[in-house]
Design an enzyme around this catalytic site. Structure first.
Site, short mmCIF file in Angstrom:
data_model
loop_
_atom_site.label_atom_id
_atom_site.label_comp_id
_atom_site.label_asym_id
_atom_site.label_seq_id
_atom_site.Cartn_x
_atom_site.Cartn_y
_atom_site.Cartn_z
N TYR A 81 84.82 -6.98 -29.04
CA TYR A 81 83.55 -6.58 -29.64
C TYR A 81 83.60 -6.90 -31.15
O TYR A 81 84.47 -6.41 -31.85
CB TYR A 81 83.28 -5.10 -29.39
CG TYR A 81 82.09 -4.60 -30.14
CD1 TYR A 81 80.81 -5.08 -29.83
CD2 TYR A 81 82.21 -3.69 -31.18
CE1 TYR A 81 79.71 -4.66 -30.53
CE2 TYR A 81 81.10 -3.25 -31.89
CZ TYR A 81 79.85 -3.74 -31.56
OH TYR A 81 78.75 -3.33 -32.26
N ARG A 88 79.43 21.00 -37.33
CA ARG A 88 80.32 19.86 -37.55
C ARG A 88 81.67 20.10 -36.87
O ARG A 88 82.29 19.18 -36.33
CB ARG A 88 80.51 19.59 -39.05
CG ARG A 88 81.56 18.49 -39.34
CD ARG A 88 81.38 17.81 -40.71
NE ARG A 88 81.15 18.76 -41.79
CZ ARG A 88 82.08 19.56 -42.32
NH1 ARG A 88 83.33 19.53 -41.88
NH2 ARG A 88 81.77 20.38 -43.30
N ASP A 106 89.23 0.03 -24.99
CA ASP A 106 87.79 0.17 -25.22
C ASP A 106 87.12 -0.04 -23.87
O ASP A 106 87.02 -1.16 -23.38
CB ASP A 106 87.31 -0.87 -26.24
CG ASP A 106 85.81 -0.72 -26.55
OD1 ASP A 106 85.09 -0.12 -25.73
OD2 ASP A 106 85.37 -1.22 -27.60
N LYS A 152 76.02 2.89 -24.53
CA LYS A 152 75.84 1.90 -23.48
C LYS A 152 75.71 2.59 -22.11
O LYS A 152 74.79 3.35 -21.91
CB LYS A 152 76.99 0.89 -23.53
CG LYS A 152 77.34 0.43 -24.96
CD LYS A 152 76.28 -0.41 -25.63
CE LYS A 152 76.52 -0.65 -27.11
NZ LYS A 152 77.82 -1.20 -27.49
C1 LIG Z 1 78.58 -1.39 -28.62
C2 LIG Z 1 80.06 -1.46 -28.56
C3 LIG Z 1 80.86 -0.80 -29.51
C4 LIG Z 1 80.26 -0.08 -30.71
O1 LIG Z 1 79.52 1.04 -30.35
P1 LIG Z 1 78.27 1.58 -31.22
O2 LIG Z 1 77.84 2.77 -30.44
O3 LIG Z 1 77.26 0.49 -31.30
O4 LIG Z 1 78.80 1.92 -32.57
C5 LIG Z 1 82.23 -0.85 -29.36
N1 LIG Z 1 82.80 -1.54 -28.34
C6 LIG Z 1 82.07 -2.19 -27.43
C7 LIG Z 1 82.76 -2.93 -26.33
C8 LIG Z 1 80.68 -2.17 -27.50
O5 LIG Z 1 79.96 -2.83 -26.58
#
Ligand SMILES: *Cc1c(COP(=O)(O)O)cnc(C)c1O
Length: 380
Positions: free
Chosen positions: A103, A51, A175, A200
């Site tokens: 998001y 952790r 982000d 992603k």
């Molecule tokens: C998918 C996404 C998130 C969240 O990520 P997770 O891995 O699904 O928790 C945050 N910001 C954007 C722009 C995203 O596309």
């Protein structure tokens, strides 16, 4: 890792040192949760408990810091966990400014978790920086940017917002899930932190959930994020770190193809009589095109469009598609299409006729042919 190398080279070599113990060329996956102390009580290799730190996760963190051009990267079990940790590192009574189009999971988290916890927040249209200036309060500590935004692909000027944030003693966080380092470099434009859902593009194959925070500079706020990572334990498994590392190796080449394909699909949609509006910053007509051109190296692999006929037409088009998969998420090798309003639920602000597309690595002619036949069948 030497800074003089191009990003393609960094993507192949960052955190990819040959394993000292065995000579293995690809990194081992260290699944061990715990590490032995020497007879004198010391930790000879520096690891105590997974952790807190793990060799596979450490490789990923080094690789991500190198690619984004930051001093430190901190990895999480999901992008949402990464985002939550940043908000959690603030204090009750702090104010943040976030985009009106963002998001939906992070917006929902802010409204349902962090507002009751004591964070104050304003959601503004950041395509006009004046709105951000007007929303500043004496206790504003953080400005959250998403550009291109989700799902309307609004463009925000990162450099200008960094100036606004820093002039006010606030952090600028971007982000960058939709725009890995070959597409846009927020830290070089003045952002303090970059957040990724590595679920992603970074991992890139729709088979691992993960997140990361990358900091331009080390400092107390970053230490606090690191502390929360360890204390609250929303860490990725070593196997997930390994999968993400594997994905990173091809990131620049995948992004190049995602962006090229998206540009072609956007141009096709833009010319189609059933399409009212295409949201893609690479199009001349996009209101954020100029700013995007100045701050992006490529225009990204994501787009959305509004079909004439609203939700029923959107659903029909999706049903007619043979190559695109009807699913949420993005950044994988396969093309995905999604009716965003019904995914996000009743509070969604997405237009009813809007479809969001994650353009994959298929041949663009095949993607366009599939869209063509699907539009044609709507009429029938
Ligand atoms: C998918 C996404 C998130 C969240 O990520 P997770 O891995 O699904 O928790 C945050 N910001 C954007 C722009 C995203 O596309």
């Amino acid at each position: 890792m030497a800074k003089k190398w191009n990003i393609e080279t960094l993507a192949v070599h960052a955190g990819a040192e040959v394993d000292e113990a065995t000579g293995a060329v690809t990194p081992p996956i260290h699944m061990s949760t715990t590490f032995e102390r020497a007879k004198d009580g010391s930790y000879a290799h520096g690891y105590v408990y997974t952790r807190s730190n793990n060799p596979t996760r450490e490789r990923l963190e080094r690789a991500l810091a190198t690619l984004e051009g930051g001093e430190e990267a901190i990895c999480f079990a999901s992008g949402s966990a990464a985002a939550a940790t940043i908000f959690h590192a603030l204090h009750m009574g702090h104010h943040i400014i976030a985009p009106d189009d963002m998001y939906h999971g992070v917006r929902k988290m802010l409204n349902t978790t962090f507002a009751p916890w004591g964070l104050q927040m304003s959601f503004v249209d950041m395509t006009h920086p004046k709105n951000v200036v007007d929303a500043l309060q004496p206790n504003t500590r953080l400005i959250w940017v998403e550009t291109p935004s989700n799902p309307l692909l609004k463009i925000t000027d990162i450099k200008l917002l960094a100036k606004i944030a820093h002039g006010h003693g606030a952090f600028l966080v971007v982000d960058a899930t939709w725009t890995p380092a070959t597409v846009q470099r927020p830290l070089a434009l003045g952002a303090d932190l970059v957040v990724h859902s590595s679920t992603k593009y970074l991992s890139g194959h729709s088979d691992v959930l993960g997140g990361a925070v990358i900091a331009r500079k080390k400092g107390r706020f970053v230490e606090r994020i690191r502390h929360i990572q360890e204390a609250e334990g929303a860490v990725p498994s070593p196997f997930d770190c390994w999968l993400t590392l594997r994905g990173l190796r091809t990131l620049p080449y995948r992004m190049r193809a995602h962006c090229e394909n998206a540009g072609k699909v956007a141009a096709f949609l833009d010319a189609h009589p059933y399409v009212a509006l295409v949201h893609y910053p690479g199009l001349d007509m996009h209101p954020g095109h100029r700013v995007a051109q100045a701050q992006m190296q490529q225009f990204g692999g994501m787009l959305s469009f509004e079909i004439i006929g609203g939700a029923p037409a959107a659903m029909k088009l999706c049903a007619n598609l043979e190559l695109f998969t009807r699913a949420t998420s993005l950044g994988g090798i396969e093309s995905l299409i999604e009716h965003r309003a019904s995914t996000e639920g009743p509070e969604s602000t997405a237009p009813q006729g809007l479809l969001r597309v994650s353009v994959g690595l298929e041949h663009p002619d095949d993607l366009i042919a599939d869209l063509k036949q699907a539009f044609y069948k709507i009429r029938a």
